[in-house]
Design an enzyme around this catalytic site. Structure first.
Site, short mmCIF file in Angstrom:
data_model
loop_
_atom_site.label_atom_id
_atom_site.label_comp_id
_atom_site.label_asym_id
_atom_site.label_seq_id
_atom_site.Cartn_x
_atom_site.Cartn_y
_atom_site.Cartn_z
N TYR A 66 -0.66 -8.17 34.33
CA TYR A 66 -1.95 -9.01 34.45
C TYR A 66 -1.68 -9.85 35.74
O TYR A 66 -0.93 -10.76 35.68
CB TYR A 66 -2.00 -9.85 33.14
N PHE A 219 -11.48 -6.02 22.31
CA PHE A 219 -12.83 -6.02 22.40
C PHE A 219 -13.82 -6.30 21.07
O PHE A 219 -14.56 -5.92 20.86
CB PHE A 219 -13.51 -4.66 22.79
N PRO A 220 -13.27 -7.46 20.36
CA PRO A 220 -13.81 -7.96 19.21
C PRO A 220 -15.13 -8.23 19.40
O PRO A 220 -15.91 -8.40 18.44
CB PRO A 220 -13.01 -9.06 18.80
N LEU A 221 -15.68 -8.61 20.44
CA LEU A 221 -17.05 -8.89 20.65
C LEU A 221 -17.88 -7.88 21.58
O LEU A 221 -18.83 -8.06 22.17
CB LEU A 221 -17.04 -10.31 21.26
N GLY A 222 -17.21 -6.47 21.78
CA GLY A 222 -17.57 -5.75 22.54
C GLY A 222 -17.20 -5.95 24.26
O GLY A 222 -15.94 -6.79 24.20
N PRO A 226 -18.90 0.56 30.13
CA PRO A 226 -20.45 1.41 29.67
C PRO A 226 -20.19 1.77 28.33
O PRO A 226 -19.14 2.45 27.98
CB PRO A 226 -20.40 2.52 30.65
#
Length: 302
Positions: A66, A219-222, A226
């Site tokens: 990171y 990605f718990p909220l998206g 794409p």
């Protein structure tokens, strides 16, 4: 936040990771150095990290790749010497070659990344190291000599664990079959994409439930990738949030916590106010009817 006796209260309650009790709301550090818009400056980033720990967060998720080591340097500068209860989880399987991320799946590369994490964080052991497989989207894909069998990777990570350089092994972006294959090595946690709108990893979660393995959804909220729907934009989530007087993001995170007792969330942010919102999600209690309605949203883009 602290309790009446002065001890820190765990946001969202606690669960077990690598044999240690951690707050169910942790902190994913990637956004401190990677954002769609410019990342926070080091002073703000360190404020966010210190604030998170002061408010009971004791599970930090990071990686040496990171920001080409910048993220680990921020964590070290902000928090070293680390609190005794702080669980540092890192990730291997990629590296930053100076021009960007490239796969690093070979056993010797996994070892090199573990060593780089130890140096970057200034520690002798990483509590958890998550092996990021590159067999399927999102992100990097392995090809050529980067297509490595899982057993070879697990053998190297097991050796590192035996040497005391890592405390436990986790997996990221894997299939149920790969988790079954890895179980004899001892798996502490699994990180896969999962949200109220994307439950394609449900069979994998069921396997984690069966074996009591911590579930750390990314990605718990998206996400901005794409085809990945954003939880906070779904009408049913927005309506549920309005009825409860909370934010759509808090509804999405609270649903995750209600879905499995060993779910550990690692929402990231470089904004102190957003950090408070994420931590507050641990106190949101969804009515059973709301949970049931949300359970049926997967695949809906309404």
């Amino acid at each position: 936040m602290t309790t009446a006796d002065g001890s820190r209260q765990a946001p969202g309650g606690t669960a077990t990771l690598a044999g240690r009790r951690v707050a169910r709301i942790g902190f994913g550090a990637m956004q401190l150095v990677h954002r769609p818009r410019p990342a926070a400056g080091p002073d703000t980033a360190m404020v966010v990290l210190r604030d998170a720990v002061a408010k009971g967060v004791n599970h930090l998720d990071t990686a040496q790749f990171y920001g080409a080591g910048a993220c680990n340097a921020l964590i070290r500068d902000a928090l070293h010497p680390f609190p005794d209860d702080l669980v540092l989880a890192s990730k291997v399987g990629a590296r930053d070659d100076g021009a960007g991320l490239v796969p690093a799946q070979r056993p010797e590369e996994l070892r090199a990344e573990v060593e780089a994490n130890l140096v970057g964080l200034g520690v002798e052991q990483l509590a958890v190291v998550n092996l990021r497989r590159l067999d399927a989207p999102p992100g990097l894909s392995a090809d050529g000599d980067q297509v490595v069998d899982l057993d070879s990777q697990l053998a190297e990570l097991t050796a590192l664990r035996d040497e005391g350089k890592i405390g436990a092994i986790g997996l990221s972006n894997v299939s149920p079959g790969q988790l079954r294959q890895a179980l004899p090595a001892g798996i502490a946690c699994v990180q896969n994409a999962y949200s109220v709108l994307d439950r394609s990893s449900e069979p994998l979660l069921d396997l984690c439930r069966e074996h009591g393995i911590a579930w750390v959804p990314f990605f718990p909220l998206g996400s901005a990738f794409p085809g990945v729907p954003k939880v906070t934009e779904h009408l049913a989530v927005v309506k549920a949030a309005a009825s409860l007087g909370v934010t759509p993001a808090q509804v999405g995170l609270a649903w995750q916590l209600a879905h499995y007792a060993q779910t550990l969330l690692i929402p990231g942010t470089s904004d102190p106010a957003h950090l408070d919102d994420n931590i507050a999600a641990g106190s949101v209690r969804l009515p059973s009817g709301t949970v049931a309605a949300l359970d049926h949203l997967a695949g809906s883009l309404d």
